[in-house]
Design a protein around this motif. Structure first.
Motif, PDB file in Angstrom:
ATOM      1  N   LEU A  94       0.858  -1.210  -0.185  1.00  0.00           N
ATOM      2  CA  LEU A  94       0.018  -0.034   0.010  1.00  0.00           C
ATOM      3  C   LEU A  94       0.933   1.288   0.000  1.00  0.00           C
ATOM      4  CD1 LEU A  94      -2.773  -0.632   2.487  1.00  0.00           C
ATOM      5  CD2 LEU A  94      -2.866  -0.769   0.104  1.00  0.00           C
ATOM      6  N   ASN A  95       0.454   2.341  -0.701  1.00  0.00           N
ATOM      7  CA  ASN A  95       0.917   3.533  -0.765  1.00  0.00           C
ATOM      8  C   ASN A  95       1.095   4.291   0.733  1.00  0.00           C
ATOM      9  OD1 ASN A  95       1.809   6.096  -0.915  1.00  0.00           O
ATOM     10  ND2 ASN A  95       0.689   6.321  -2.601  1.00  0.00           N
ATOM     11  N   ARG A 120      -1.284   7.062   1.864  1.00  0.00           N
ATOM     12  CA  ARG A 120      -2.536   6.541   1.573  1.00  0.00           C
ATOM     13  C   ARG A 120      -3.214   5.479   2.787  1.00  0.00           C
ATOM     14  NH1 ARG A 120      -5.499   5.263  -3.578  1.00  0.00           N
ATOM     15  NH2 ARG A 120      -7.220   6.063  -2.375  1.00  0.00           N
ATOM     16  N   ARG A 121      -2.304   5.048   3.447  1.00  0.00           N
ATOM     17  CA  ARG A 121      -2.620   4.162   4.577  1.00  0.00           C
ATOM     18  C   ARG A 121      -2.764   4.753   5.618  1.00  0.00           C
ATOM     19  NH1 ARG A 121      -0.522  -1.189   5.469  1.00  0.00           N
ATOM     20  NH2 ARG A 121       1.217  -1.222   4.167  1.00  0.00           N
ATOM     21  N   GLU A 179      -7.297  -7.736  -2.054  1.00  0.00           N
ATOM     22  CA  GLU A 179      -7.209  -6.371  -2.393  1.00  0.00           C
ATOM     23  C   GLU A 179      -8.295  -6.035  -3.135  1.00  0.00           C
ATOM     24  OE1 GLU A 179      -2.295  -5.904  -2.225  1.00  0.00           O
ATOM     25  OE2 GLU A 179      -3.189  -6.251  -4.252  1.00  0.00           O
ATOM     26  N   PHE A 182     -10.722  -3.374  -1.551  1.00  0.00           N
ATOM     27  CA  PHE A 182     -10.619  -1.934  -2.007  1.00  0.00           C
ATOM     28  C   PHE A 182     -11.420  -1.384  -3.257  1.00  0.00           C
ATOM     29  CE2 PHE A 182      -6.571  -2.859  -0.071  1.00  0.00           C
ATOM     30  CZ  PHE A 182      -6.577  -2.254   1.254  1.00  0.00           C
ATOM     31  N   GLU A 208       3.057  -6.492   3.934  1.00  0.00           N
ATOM     32  CA  GLU A 208       2.746  -4.868   3.782  1.00  0.00           C
ATOM     33  C   GLU A 208       1.662  -4.614   2.768  1.00  0.00           C
ATOM     34  OE1 GLU A 208       3.498  -2.735   5.821  1.00  0.00           O
ATOM     35  OE2 GLU A 208       5.479  -3.310   6.935  1.00  0.00           O
ATOM     36  N   ARG A 209       0.932  -5.713   2.229  1.00  0.00           N
ATOM     37  CA  ARG A 209      -0.099  -5.532   1.133  1.00  0.00           C
ATOM     38  C   ARG A 209      -1.388  -5.466   2.176  1.00  0.00           C
ATOM     39  NH1 ARG A 209       0.594  -9.570  -3.651  1.00  0.00           N
ATOM     40  NH2 ARG A 209      -1.352  -8.691  -4.329  1.00  0.00           N
ATOM     41  N   CYS A 210      -1.318  -5.817   3.531  1.00  0.00           N
ATOM     42  CA  CYS A 210      -2.968  -5.485   4.365  1.00  0.00           C
ATOM     43  C   CYS A 210      -2.922  -4.014   4.950  1.00  0.00           C
ATOM     44  CB  CYS A 210      -2.640  -6.455   5.470  1.00  0.00           C
ATOM     45  SG  CYS A 210      -1.583  -5.886   6.737  1.00  0.00           S
ATOM     46  N   ARG A 260      -5.590  -0.615   5.594  1.00  0.00           N
ATOM     47  CA  ARG A 260      -6.931   0.261   5.257  1.00  0.00           C
ATOM     48  C   ARG A 260      -6.427   1.390   4.427  1.00  0.00           C
ATOM     49  NH1 ARG A 260      -8.387   2.618   9.861  1.00  0.00           N
ATOM     50  NH2 ARG A 260     -10.608   3.144   9.088  1.00  0.00           N
ATOM     51  N   VAL A 261      -7.285   2.033   3.454  1.00  0.00           N
ATOM     52  CA  VAL A 261      -6.908   3.092   2.605  1.00  0.00           C
ATOM     53  C   VAL A 261      -7.828   4.170   2.779  1.00  0.00           C
ATOM     54  CG1 VAL A 261      -6.745   3.837   0.136  1.00  0.00           C
ATOM     55  CG2 VAL A 261      -5.792   1.360   0.826  1.00  0.00           C
ATOM     56  N   SER A 316     -10.910  -3.197   4.150  1.00  0.00           N
ATOM     57  CA  SER A 316      -9.844  -3.394   4.711  1.00  0.00           C
ATOM     58  C   SER A 316      -9.213  -4.782   4.459  1.00  0.00           C
ATOM     59  CB  SER A 316      -9.889  -3.318   6.299  1.00  0.00           C
ATOM     60  OG  SER A 316     -10.632  -4.290   6.819  1.00  0.00           O
TER      61      SER A 316
END
Lengths: 170, 457
Positions: B120-121, B124-125, B235, B239, B288-290, B292-293, B299
Motif C-alpha cells: 500500500l502507498n 494513503r495508508r 485487495e 478496495f 505490507e499488502r494488508c 486500510r486506505v 480493509s
C-alpha cells in the motif's frame, strides 16, 4: 453368685443400654450413609445420563453438520459442473461460428489480414501456410504464430472475462 | 506481442528437472508467465526464472514429465502472472495458482490484476482500527485482531495451528459489515487440506470465502505464488468491493522453504540457514499488502500462521516475520488445552485501536491488562509453590493460582467447533477475575467492578 449378678445388674443394664444406644446411633449413621451414598449415586447417574445426552446431542449435531456439508457440497458441485459445461458449449459454438467464416466472401481478405498480423507479431521472415480448419499458421526458425480460426475463437472466449458469467447469471 | 497473435517459441534447447531452456526468445523478462503446449495439445504453465540474451529458463509448474524438446511450444505472456479478480472468487475452491478444484469453470473476473501486486502507498495508508472478532475467547479478549492489522500465529510442529486458523476463518466476522475470508493453504497434506475445506464449507456455501489449496505435492514455484494470489484476490474484494477481508496464510514456513528452493535453483547466494538474503523484504512485500486506505471502506487483515522449526523462535522465518507483523499469537505445548494460546507470550500491538469503548466493551483494555497481570503473578506464585509447596503459600497467592486455573478452564479452553460471542467471552473473563479478591483488581475502575465483579462466596 446370685448376689454378684444382682450387684452387677445395673452395670449390665447400663452396658446393654449403652450398647443399644450405640447400635441405634450406628444404624442411624449407616442409614444416613446409605441415603447419602444413594443420593450421590442418583446424582452421578443423573449426571452421567445428562452427560451422555449432551454427548449424544453433540455427536448428532456434528453428524448432521457433516451430512449438511456433504449435501451442500454435492449441490454446489452439480451447479459448478453445469456452469463449466455451459462455458464449454459456448466455446464450441464460438469455434463453429468462427470456422464458418471460411465460406464468407470476405475470407480471402481475412487471411490477408491475419498474415499481416502474424508477421507483425513474429517477424517478417515467417512462412505462412493456411490451417486446415481456416485461418493461417506462420512458422519460422524457433518461432510460430498460430492464427488459425479455432485458436482465434478460443482466445476471443478467454478474453470475455466476467462477461461469460452472464451465461448463468439470474 | 498481441493477445490475438502470440508468438510460440519452438526452440527448446534443454529439459532439466522442472526447467525448460528456450532459445531464440525476444523481449522476454524475468518472472514472466509462460504457457507450454505439448505435442498432444496438453497445456502446462510456468514462470521465467532467468533470462540471458535470447535464452530463457522456464520453471514448469506441472513438471516436465512427458515433454520432448521437439514439438513443445512455449508462449510468454509479456508480463508476470495476472489473475482475474472480483466477486467470482467467493465460494470457490482453487489450487495454489487459481485453477478450479471444485469442478466449476475457471474463475472469471471483471478485471485482472498482477499477482505480485504492490504494498500500500504509505501516504494513503490509514492505521488499523475496529476489531475483527474471531470467536476465540483467548484472541478476542487478550490479543484482539484489528482490521488492517497483520498478526502472526507462531506455532510448533504437532500443535493444532491449522485447526485454529481454519476455525478463525470459519467464524470470524466484523459485526454486520460486509466481510470475506481468503484462506491460502500453503504446502498442506491432503488430509489437512480436506479438514480445512470441511471447516470452511459453510462459509464457502454462503459465498463469503475463497479457498486456495496448495498441497504438499504441488510444485514449489506454485507455493511461492499462492499467498500473492490470495492477497491479490483480497485487495480487490477490499478496495473495490468494499469488504473487510481476512487473509489467512497457513503455513508460511512452507512458503519460505519454497522460496529457498527457488532461490537455490536461480543460483542466488544463500544467507542464514540457506534462505535467500532477501527473505525479509520478500515477506514484507506480502505482509505490507494488508491495511486500510484513506477514503475506501474495506480493509485487508492478514493472519499468517507459521511453524517454528524445532520450536526455535530465533529461526529466520519467525524472527523476520516478528519484525514485520504487529504482534503474535504464540501457541505452546505448555498450555494443556485447545487452542493452546500462551497468553503471556502473545501480544496484539494494535489492540488499543480495535478494542475498548465504542468498539468492543468499555472495560476491555483494563480487563485484559488485569488478566495478564494476574496471570504473571500466578506464574510467580506457581514457581514459589514448586519450591515450598502450595500449602505454604499465603491465601492471596493461592487465590492467584486458582485464578490461573479458572483462566485455563473457563476462558481459554474452547471446543474446536465453538464460536464464542463477545458477550460470552466477557462473561467468562469476569468469572475468571472474580476468583480474586476485589482489592487485588487495581487496574479496573470501581464502576467497571460494580458492573462486572461477582465475588465468589
Amino acid at each position: 453368685m446370685t448376689a454378684i449378678r444382682e450387684a452387677l445388674e445395673p452395670v449390665a443394664a447400663a452396658l446393654v443400654r449403652r450398647a443399644r444406644l450405640d447400635a441405634d446411633a450406628m444404624i442411624a449413621a449407616a442409614g444416613r450413609d446409605a441415603e447419602r451414598t444413594l443420593a450421590e449415586a442418583r446424582r452421578a447417574v443423573r449426571h452421567a445420563v445428562e452427560e451422555a445426552g449432551e454427548r449424544g446431542a453433540a455427536e448428532g449435531r456434528a453428524q448432521a453438520r457433516v451430512a449438511r456439508i456433504r449435501a451442500g457440497r454435492r449441490a454446489r458441485a452439480v451447479e459448478l459442473a453445469a456452469r463449466r459445461e455451459v462455458l464449454a458449449e459456448m466455446r464450441e459454438r464460438a469455434v463453429a461460428a468462427v470456422t464458418a467464416l471460411r465460406d464468407d466472401p470476405c475470407y480471402p481478405r481475412l487471411v490477408e489480414r491475419l498474415t499481416e498480423l502474424a508477421r507483425a507479431s513474429g517477424g517478417a521472415d515467417l512462412t505462412v501456410r493456411e490451417h486446415p480448419e481456416g485461418g493461417i499458421v506462420a512458422e519460422g526458425r524457433g518461432r510460430r504464430v498460430d492464427c488459425s480460426l479455432p485458436a482465434l475463437a478460443g482466445r476471443a472466449v478467454d478474453a470475455l472475462g466476467a462477461e461469460a458469467a452472464r451465461l448463468w447469471a439470474p | 506481442m498481441t493477445v490475438w497473435a502470440p508468438v510460440e517459441y519452438t526452440g527448446v534447447a534443454e529439459l532439466r528437472g522442472p526447467l525448460v531452456l528456450v532459445r531464440g526468445v525476444r523481449g522476454v523478462g524475468w518472472d514472466e508467465y509462460a504457457t507450454i503446449e505439448l505435442e498432444s495439445g496438453e497445456r502446462r504453465h510456468g514462470l521465467v526464472l532467468e533470462t540471458d540474451r535470447d535464452l530463457a529458463v522456464v520453471q514448469v509448474f506441472e513438471g516436465t514429465a512427458g515433454l520432448r524438446a521437439e514439438g513443445t511450444r512455449v508462449t510468454f505472456a509479456g508480463g508476470p502472472l495476472r489473475v482475474p479478480v472480483g466477486a467470482g472468487w467467493l465460494g470457490r475452491v482453487c489450487d495454489g495458482r487459481g485453477r478450479p478444484l471444485d469442478g466449476g469453470p475457471p474463475v472469471l473476473g471483471a478485471a485482472d490484476a498482477a499477482v505480485n501486486g504492490f504494498p500500500l502507498n504509505p501516504t494513503r495508508r490509514e492505521p488499523p482500527s475496529e476489531p475483527v472478532l474471531t470467536g476465540i475467547s483467548a484472541v478476542d479478549a487478550l490479543t484482539t485482531l484489528v482490521r488492517g492489522q497483520k498478526l502472526a500465529v507462531f506455532s510448533s510442529g504437532g500443535l493444532p495451528h491449522l485447526e485454529l486458523a481454519a476455525q478463525i476463518a470459519a467464524q470470524a466476522d466484523t459485526g454486520g459489515t460486509a466481510f470475506a475470508v481468503v484462506f491460502a493453504a500453503i504446502g498442506l497434506t491432503h488430509a489437512d487440506a480436506a479438514s480445512v475445506r470441511d471447516t470452511l464449507e459453510e462459509r464457502l456455501a454462503a459465498g463469503e470465502s475463497a479457498l486456495l489449496l496448495n498441497l504438499a505435492d504441488d510444485p514449489v514455484i506454485e507455493r511461492v505464488l499462492t499467498p500473492r494470489l490470495a492477497l491479490t484476490v483480497a485487495e480487490y474484494l477490499a478496495f473495490e468491493l468494499e469488504r473487510h477481508v481476512l487473509v489467512v496464510l497457513a503455513d508460511m514456513t512452507s512458503y519460505c522453504e519454497a522460496l529457498r528452493e527457488v532461490s537455490s535453483a536461480r543460483g542466488e547466494i544463500p544467507a542464514r540457514r540457506a534462505y535467500p538474503g532477501y527473505l525479509y523484504s520478500d515477506l514484507a512485500s506480502l505482509y505490507e499488502r494488508c491495511g486500510r486506505v484513506t477514503g475506501l471502506a474495506g480493509s485487508v487483515t492478514v493472519l499468517p500462521v507459521l511453524t517454528m522449526p524445532a520450536g526455535d523462535i530465533t529461526h529466520p522465518v519467525p524472527d523476520l516475520t516478528g519484525y514485520i507483523t504487529e504482534g503474535q499469537i504464540l501457541l505452546s505445548r505448555d498450555v494443556p488445552v485447545y487452542p493452546h494460546v500462551d497468553p503471556l507470550s502473545s501480544l496484539s500491538r494494535m489492540m488499543r485501536a480495535g478494542a475498548g469503548p465504542g468498539r468492543t466493551r468499555p472495560e476491555h483494555l483494563d480487563l485484559a491488562a488485569q488478566i495478564l497481570a494476574a496471570l504473571a503473578r500466578a506464574r510467580q506464585a506457581a514457581e514459589l509453590a514448586e519450591l515450598v509447596g502450595e500449602s505454604a503459600l499465603g491465601a492471596v497467592d493461592r487465590r492467584y493460582l486458582a485464578m490461573a486455573e479458572a483462566f485455563t478452564n473457563v476462558l481459554l479452553a474452547q471446543r474446536r467447533d465453538e464460536a464464542r460471542s463477545l458477550d460470552e467471552t466477557f462473561e467468562r473473563a469476569w468469572r475468571v477475575v472474580s476468583v480474586l479478591p476485589r482489592r487485588e483488581l487495581s487496574m479496573l475502575s470501581p464502576a467497571a467492578l460494580d458492573a462486572g465483579y461477582r465475588e465468589r462466596t
